[in-house]
Enzyme design. Sequence first.
Site, PDB file in Angstrom:
ATOM      1  N   THR A  28       0.836  -1.209   0.000  1.00  0.00           N
ATOM      2  CA  THR A  28       0.000   0.000   0.000  1.00  0.00           C
ATOM      3  C   THR A  28       0.875   1.265   0.000  1.00  0.00           C
ATOM      4  O   THR A  28       0.510   2.271  -0.608  1.00  0.00           O
ATOM      5  CB  THR A  28      -0.975   0.060   1.193  1.00  0.00           C
ATOM      6  OG1 THR A  28      -0.229  -0.034   2.399  1.00  0.00           O
ATOM      7  CG2 THR A  28      -1.998  -1.052   1.133  1.00  0.00           C
ATOM      8  N   ARG A  36      -8.966  -5.126   1.669  1.00  0.00           N
ATOM      9  CA  ARG A  36      -9.979  -4.987   2.715  1.00  0.00           C
ATOM     10  C   ARG A  36     -10.007  -3.646   3.418  1.00  0.00           C
ATOM     11  O   ARG A  36     -10.921  -3.378   4.188  1.00  0.00           O
ATOM     12  CB  ARG A  36      -9.828  -6.138   3.725  1.00  0.00           C
ATOM     13  CG  ARG A  36     -10.260  -7.444   3.097  1.00  0.00           C
ATOM     14  CD  ARG A  36     -10.004  -8.665   3.949  1.00  0.00           C
ATOM     15  NE  ARG A  36     -10.444  -9.861   3.227  1.00  0.00           N
ATOM     16  CZ  ARG A  36      -9.740 -10.455   2.277  1.00  0.00           C
ATOM     17  NH1 ARG A  36      -8.549  -9.997   1.936  1.00  0.00           N
ATOM     18  NH2 ARG A  36     -10.218 -11.526   1.661  1.00  0.00           N
ATOM     19  N   HIS A 121      -0.216 -16.808  -4.744  1.00  0.00           N
ATOM     20  CA  HIS A 121      -1.352 -16.433  -5.595  1.00  0.00           C
ATOM     21  C   HIS A 121      -0.909 -16.012  -6.983  1.00  0.00           C
ATOM     22  O   HIS A 121      -1.651 -15.360  -7.715  1.00  0.00           O
ATOM     23  CB  HIS A 121      -2.171 -15.321  -4.915  1.00  0.00           C
ATOM     24  CG  HIS A 121      -2.826 -15.781  -3.629  1.00  0.00           C
ATOM     25  ND1 HIS A 121      -3.321 -14.928  -2.685  1.00  0.00           N
ATOM     26  CD2 HIS A 121      -3.062 -17.029  -3.151  1.00  0.00           C
ATOM     27  CE1 HIS A 121      -3.828 -15.627  -1.668  1.00  0.00           C
ATOM     28  NE2 HIS A 121      -3.680 -16.897  -1.928  1.00  0.00           N
ATOM     29  N   CYS A 129      -0.608 -19.283 -20.808  1.00  0.00           N
ATOM     30  CA  CYS A 129      -1.663 -20.062 -21.445  1.00  0.00           C
ATOM     31  C   CYS A 129      -2.024 -21.201 -20.503  1.00  0.00           C
ATOM     32  O   CYS A 129      -1.149 -21.934 -20.047  1.00  0.00           O
ATOM     33  CB  CYS A 129      -1.158 -20.603 -22.785  1.00  0.00           C
ATOM     34  SG  CYS A 129      -2.259 -21.854 -23.485  1.00  0.00           S
ATOM     35  N   SER A 196      -1.036  -8.463   6.275  1.00  0.00           N
ATOM     36  CA  SER A 196      -2.091  -9.366   5.817  1.00  0.00           C
ATOM     37  C   SER A 196      -3.162  -9.449   6.886  1.00  0.00           C
ATOM     38  O   SER A 196      -2.855  -9.521   8.075  1.00  0.00           O
ATOM     39  CB  SER A 196      -1.525 -10.766   5.552  1.00  0.00           C
ATOM     40  OG  SER A 196      -2.586 -11.662   5.294  1.00  0.00           O
ATOM     41  N   ILE A 239       4.009  -0.334   8.211  1.00  0.00           N
ATOM     42  CA  ILE A 239       5.054  -1.306   7.886  1.00  0.00           C
ATOM     43  C   ILE A 239       6.409  -0.662   7.568  1.00  0.00           C
ATOM     44  O   ILE A 239       7.436  -1.025   8.158  1.00  0.00           O
ATOM     45  CB  ILE A 239       4.590  -2.187   6.706  1.00  0.00           C
ATOM     46  CG1 ILE A 239       3.398  -3.018   7.157  1.00  0.00           C
ATOM     47  CG2 ILE A 239       5.727  -3.089   6.220  1.00  0.00           C
ATOM     48  CD1 ILE A 239       2.560  -3.570   6.026  1.00  0.00           C
TER      49      ILE A 239
HETATM   50  P1  NAD Z   1      -5.878  -7.674   2.936  1.00  0.00           P
HETATM   51  O1  NAD Z   1      -6.305  -6.517   2.098  1.00  0.00           O
HETATM   52  O2  NAD Z   1      -6.874  -8.642   3.389  1.00  0.00           O
HETATM   53  O3  NAD Z   1      -5.126  -7.140   4.239  1.00  0.00           O
HETATM   54  C1  NAD Z   1      -4.154  -6.162   4.198  1.00  0.00           C
HETATM   55  C2  NAD Z   1      -3.844  -5.769   5.644  1.00  0.00           C
HETATM   56  O4  NAD Z   1      -2.738  -4.884   5.640  1.00  0.00           O
HETATM   57  C3  NAD Z   1      -5.005  -5.048   6.335  1.00  0.00           C
HETATM   58  O5  NAD Z   1      -5.273  -5.685   7.568  1.00  0.00           O
HETATM   59  C4  NAD Z   1      -4.477  -3.615   6.534  1.00  0.00           C
HETATM   60  O6  NAD Z   1      -4.888  -3.056   7.751  1.00  0.00           O
HETATM   61  C5  NAD Z   1      -2.989  -3.808   6.524  1.00  0.00           C
HETATM   62  N1  NAD Z   1      -2.224  -2.683   5.979  1.00  0.00           N
HETATM   63  C6  NAD Z   1      -2.432  -2.048   4.788  1.00  0.00           C
HETATM   64  N2  NAD Z   1      -1.465  -1.118   4.619  1.00  0.00           N
HETATM   65  C7  NAD Z   1      -0.667  -1.153   5.708  1.00  0.00           C
HETATM   66  C8  NAD Z   1       0.493  -0.431   6.127  1.00  0.00           C
HETATM   67  N3  NAD Z   1       1.030   0.498   5.337  1.00  0.00           N
HETATM   68  N4  NAD Z   1       1.060  -0.734   7.318  1.00  0.00           N
HETATM   69  C9  NAD Z   1       0.504  -1.681   8.130  1.00  0.00           C
HETATM   70  N5  NAD Z   1      -0.566  -2.417   7.776  1.00  0.00           N
HETATM   71  C10 NAD Z   1      -1.148  -2.142   6.596  1.00  0.00           C
HETATM   72  O7  NAD Z   1      -4.682  -8.343   2.150  1.00  0.00           O
HETATM   73  P2  NAD Z   1      -4.228  -9.864   2.088  1.00  0.00           P
HETATM   74  O8  NAD Z   1      -4.302 -10.479   3.437  1.00  0.00           O
HETATM   75  O9  NAD Z   1      -2.959  -9.855   1.355  1.00  0.00           O
HETATM   76  O10 NAD Z   1      -5.322 -10.545   1.183  1.00  0.00           O
HETATM   77  C11 NAD Z   1      -5.688  -9.971  -0.034  1.00  0.00           C
HETATM   78  C12 NAD Z   1      -5.555 -10.899  -1.233  1.00  0.00           C
HETATM   79  O11 NAD Z   1      -5.648 -10.087  -2.374  1.00  0.00           O
HETATM   80  C13 NAD Z   1      -4.230 -11.575  -1.310  1.00  0.00           C
HETATM   81  O12 NAD Z   1      -4.465 -12.913  -1.403  1.00  0.00           O
HETATM   82  C14 NAD Z   1      -3.553 -11.060  -2.601  1.00  0.00           C
HETATM   83  O13 NAD Z   1      -3.359 -12.124  -3.498  1.00  0.00           O
HETATM   84  C15 NAD Z   1      -4.529 -10.132  -3.255  1.00  0.00           C
HETATM   85  N6  NAD Z   1      -4.048  -8.734  -3.422  1.00  0.00           N
HETATM   86  C16 NAD Z   1      -2.773  -8.495  -3.819  1.00  0.00           C
HETATM   87  C17 NAD Z   1      -2.320  -7.179  -3.965  1.00  0.00           C
HETATM   88  C18 NAD Z   1      -0.882  -6.954  -4.390  1.00  0.00           C
HETATM   89  O14 NAD Z   1      -0.302  -7.818  -5.028  1.00  0.00           O
HETATM   90  N7  NAD Z   1      -0.279  -5.814  -4.024  1.00  0.00           N
HETATM   91  C19 NAD Z   1      -3.170  -6.101  -3.729  1.00  0.00           C
HETATM   92  C20 NAD Z   1      -4.504  -6.377  -3.338  1.00  0.00           C
HETATM   93  C21 NAD Z   1      -4.910  -7.710  -3.195  1.00  0.00           C
HETATM   94 ZN    ZN Z   2      -1.022 -22.371 -25.348  1.00  0.00          ZN
END
Ligand code: NAD
Ligand code: ZN
Length: 250
Positions: A28, A36, A121, A129, A196, A239
């Site tokens: 982020t 979420r 993921h 493909c 996460s 983070i």
């Molecule tokens: P999630 O969105 O469920 O959770 C993210 C968590 O990180 C939240 O609890 C939030 O409070 C916390 N957070 C966000 N920014 C933060 C920061 N700067 N410092 C501290 N905490 C922070 O994410 P998830 O658990 O990874 O699940 C989402 C699914 O969606 C994953 O399986 C992933 O594959 C996919 N996804 C990936 C991306 C990417 O690749 N960047 C982005 C969105 C979703």
């Molecule tokens: Zn192919």
Amino acid sequence: MAGDVDTLRDMIKDAERVVFFTGAGVSTESGIPDFRSPGGVWDRFKPIYFDDFMSSRESRRETWRRKIETDKTMRKAAPNRGHQAIASLVARGKASAIITQNIDGLHQVSGVPDDKVVELHGNSTYCTCLDCSERHTLEEVIGPFKQDETLPECKSCGSEYVKTATISFGQQMPEGPMRRAQAEAMAADLFIAIGSSLVVYPAAGFPVMAKQNGSKLCILNREPTELDQYADLVLNAEIGPSLGAAVGLN
Ligand code: NAD
Ligand code: ZN
């Protein structure tokens, strides 16, 4: 146990084999929204299930429309301090692997070798493909689609099932990465889950697996998670700044 950055720094110092587990929160600070948090992806899109992608051309078109939308942000994103802190521990030989739920490839861009990143993921920065596994660049697919919504065809076998190399809802988890993640979780003596919400299974099973196998568990996340009760250290903080300080980044 609620804690602070100094405690995390000490835990890292004492550890011999750190394994990171990362979620959307790590990216982020690079400008990629998580799922979420308010304004995250869930607020905008309902997920497209794998079966729908396979059975419906309209679902495939909708998938590519969304990809073009989200790619605008992802393409501009660069690794942030959190990614860099993790990369520095890998470079020092302190961390053996990064198990990630992220699909943005930013751990690799931050300098972590491919073989240290376990993608549960998949990866959305290129396409494959589903029939013959041939790799395609995003440009090859998105270019024609943007003109008149032409769906991609595999340049090698002609299949119409070309998809970003990600695991969709309802799609089977990738066997190799799942096995590798399990082995890393079992071998860790410090398992650090970062950015996460720890609600997506089976991925979220790894922190508990590590803990049950004798590893210490640290959870670093802005808000509480479902697994805080199992953790030796819970750090509710941003983070980049906190991890940067814990590993002594300048
Ligand atoms: P999630 O969105 O469920 O959770 C993210 C968590 O990180 C939240 O609890 C939030 O409070 C916390 N957070 C966000 N920014 C933060 C920061 N700067 N410092 C501290 N905490 C922070 O994410 P998830 O658990 O990874 O699940 C989402 C699914 O969606 C994953 O399986 C992933 O594959 C996919 N996804 C990936 C991306 C990417 O690749 N960047 C982005 C969105 C979703
Ligand atoms: Zn192919």
